[in-house]
Design a protein around this motif. Structure first.
Motif, mmCIF file in Angstrom:
data_model
loop_
_atom_site.group_PDB
_atom_site.id
_atom_site.type_symbol
_atom_site.label_atom_id
_atom_site.label_comp_id
_atom_site.label_asym_id
_atom_site.label_seq_id
_atom_site.Cartn_x
_atom_site.Cartn_y
_atom_site.Cartn_z
ATOM 1 N N CYS A 132 -3.008 5.450 11.205
ATOM 2 C CA CYS A 132 -2.634 4.085 10.802
ATOM 3 C C CYS A 132 -1.719 3.479 11.862
ATOM 4 C CB CYS A 132 -1.909 4.193 9.460
ATOM 5 S SG CYS A 132 -0.979 2.743 8.994
ATOM 6 N N ASP B 51 -16.880 -2.220 -0.784
ATOM 7 C CA ASP B 51 -16.359 -3.035 0.326
ATOM 8 C C ASP B 51 -16.540 -4.531 0.069
ATOM 9 O OD1 ASP B 51 -17.425 -0.627 2.884
ATOM 10 O OD2 ASP B 51 -15.746 -0.646 1.473
ATOM 11 N N LYS C 177 -6.342 0.273 7.633
ATOM 12 C CA LYS C 177 -7.513 0.951 7.072
ATOM 13 C C LYS C 177 -8.473 1.208 8.221
ATOM 14 C CE LYS C 177 -9.046 -0.121 2.892
ATOM 15 N NZ LYS C 177 -9.700 -0.792 1.742
ATOM 16 N N SER D 226 -6.773 -5.331 6.463
ATOM 17 C CA SER D 226 -6.235 -3.984 6.723
ATOM 18 C C SER D 226 -6.963 -3.334 7.890
ATOM 19 C CB SER D 226 -6.386 -3.103 5.468
ATOM 20 O OG SER D 226 -5.402 -3.472 4.528
ATOM 21 N N LYS D 227 -8.257 -3.603 8.013
ATOM 22 C CA LYS D 227 -8.995 -2.999 9.138
ATOM 23 C C LYS D 227 -8.602 -3.691 10.447
ATOM 24 C CE LYS D 227 -13.156 -1.121 8.461
ATOM 25 N NZ LYS D 227 -14.595 -0.973 8.140
ATOM 26 N N GLN E 251 0.827 -1.218 0.000
ATOM 27 C CA GLN E 251 0.000 0.000 0.000
ATOM 28 C C GLN E 251 0.852 1.256 0.000
ATOM 29 O OE1 GLN E 251 -3.433 0.220 2.519
ATOM 30 N NE2 GLN E 251 -3.168 2.393 2.877
ATOM 31 N N ASN F 279 -9.247 10.260 2.005
ATOM 32 C CA ASN F 279 -8.672 8.919 2.132
ATOM 33 C C ASN F 279 -7.410 8.955 2.995
ATOM 34 O OD1 ASN F 279 -6.178 7.684 0.671
ATOM 35 N ND2 ASN F 279 -7.815 6.156 0.530
ATOM 36 N N LEU G 10 -5.465 7.835 7.558
ATOM 37 C CA LEU G 10 -4.150 7.164 7.565
ATOM 38 C C LEU G 10 -3.195 7.823 8.568
ATOM 39 C CD1 LEU G 10 -3.693 6.449 3.738
ATOM 40 C CD2 LEU G 10 -3.913 4.741 5.558
ATOM 41 N N SER H 260 -9.579 -5.213 2.562
ATOM 42 C CA SER H 260 -10.164 -4.399 3.641
ATOM 43 C C SER H 260 -10.246 -5.108 4.985
ATOM 44 C CB SER H 260 -11.559 -3.902 3.226
ATOM 45 O OG SER H 260 -11.409 -2.865 2.276
ATOM 46 N N SER I 32 -13.825 2.312 5.892
ATOM 47 C CA SER I 32 -13.925 1.478 4.683
ATOM 48 C C SER I 32 -13.997 2.322 3.410
ATOM 49 C CB SER I 32 -15.175 0.605 4.774
ATOM 50 O OG SER I 32 -16.304 1.358 4.347
ATOM 51 N N ASN I 33 -13.736 1.692 2.266
ATOM 52 C CA ASN I 33 -13.768 2.369 0.966
ATOM 53 C C ASN I 33 -15.118 3.046 0.754
ATOM 54 O OD1 ASN I 33 -11.412 0.875 0.825
ATOM 55 N ND2 ASN I 33 -11.894 -0.167 -1.102
#
Ligand code: 3HC
Length: 311
Positions: free
Chosen positions: A141, A201, A216, A210-211, A36, A134, A138, A207, A219-220
């Motif tokens: 993160c 999603d 993440k 990553s979550k 990423q 977005n 982060l 996802s 969510s997207n």
């Protein structure tokens, strides 16, 4: 089953702590961060190309100075992110080779052409606006170097978004042709900007993991929805019409409903068959070739400096 170290690692993250380069981490955690973060860095440096094309054609010295500052920022964001990725034990030359060989991705949005000056404003307003949506999560993160790089990058992105909006507002107070240019650019950039947030999603392969690892945070689909909700009022302020007949405020949900995204277009662009993919990679390959002497000179200078004790 998770071994003891992974259970401890997940607990460390669940308590809201950062993971630092010298900490133990599961190989998959390291790998997905390299994936990423390097693709994020590639997006920044490839992202310089669409706007760089307009530096020599800016309509005023003020707009030229702003655009130079913005494109220079993107280069800096790329260097920040390559450096943060190198803390995971990879070498940026290899990352760069993956980009040039088509083995690594960069954001789909940069494969669309910038046809006129209004595109520069729309990129700042929509593309950098989406990037802020977005990137702000982060800054929380779980991987320390990535989160810290994001703090400064997000500050600079807000300048990028503001200058884009300001440019469009000025054009929308201009001639009929200028208003038409802005509307045409918005028609071309609106849907690709929504695609920046990634697949829905239900179709997102990374996802869940990553979550779970705190990479993440949102969510997207949620970020995409926040972007639409924040942008529609701005479009009204500008006096432009967003190219989505299904866009409609939903009193019950407190969000805007919007139309279907063309995921065939998304995957076509992501897989390399967008309008500018070949052109962008050819330009980066040429820059790599033509810039070799700069890299060699800088490395010779650094060697010389270290041989003479830094004097
Ligand atoms: N363009 C290209 N590839 C994309 C994409 C897009 N817009 N959205 C998703 N993908 C890819 C993913 O990389 C993944 O492929 P991979 O396994 O080969 O890496 C695949 O599609 C599946 O998507 P997922 O949702 O499962 O993947 P992620 O969990 O990684 O989510 C993401 C995608 C939201 C883009 C996430 O990677 C992310 O947040 N990345 C960091 C931020 C970023 O890159 N932002 C956009 C570009 S930065 C920018 O705009 C610069 C600004 O200055 C203008």
């Amino acid at each position: 089953a998770l071994n003891e170290r992974e259970v401890e690692f997940n607990g460390h993250i669940a308590e809201g702590n950062f993971v630092e380069p010298a900490d133990w981490m599961p190989e998959r955690y390291r790998k997905t961060l390299i994936r990423q973060m390097s693709q994020h860095a590639h997006s920044e440096v490839v992202g310089m190309l669409p706007e760089g094309n307009w530096i020599l054609r800016a309509p005023t010295l003020k707009r030229k100075a702003i655009l130079i500052a913005k494109v220079q920022d993107e280069a800096g964001h790329g260097l920040y992110l390559y450096s943060a990725t190198e803390t995971l034990g990879v070498d940026r030359e290899n990352l760069y080779e993956d980009l040039l060989a088509g083995r690594a991705k960069y954001s789909s949005i940069f494969n669309y052409p910038t046809l006129n000056w209004a595109d520069v404003g729309v990129i700042g307003w929509l593309v950098d606006g989406a990037a802020i949506m977005n990137q702000v999560p982060l800054t929380r993160c779980s991987y320390g170097p990535y989160a810290r790089a994001m703090v400064r990058i997000c500050k600079e992105e807000s300048f990028h978004q503001r200058q884009g909006f300001d440019l469009l507002l000025q054009m929308m107070q201009g001639t009929h042709e200028q208003k038409e240019m802005v509307q045409d650019a918005v028609n071309r950039w609106w849907w690709p900007s929504l695609m920046m947030f990634g697949p829905e999603d239900k179709d997102s392969v990374h996802s869940d993991e990553s979550k779970a690892w705190g990479i993440k945070r949102i969510s997207n689909d949620e970020l995409r929805q926040s972007f639409v909700d924040a942008t529609v009022p701005q479009a009204e302020l500008l006096g432009i019409t967003l190219p989505d007949p299904d866009l409609k405020w939903d009193e019950n949900t407190g969000h805007y409903r919007f139309g279907k995204i063309d995921w065939d277009e998304f995957w076509r662009v992501v897989s390399g068959d967008g309008l500018c993919n070949r052109d962008r990679i050819a330009t980066k390959k040429a820059a790599w070739r033509e810039g070799a002497w700069v890299r060699e000179a800088a490395q010779a200078y650094a060697r010389n400096l270290s041989n003479n004790g830094g004097k």
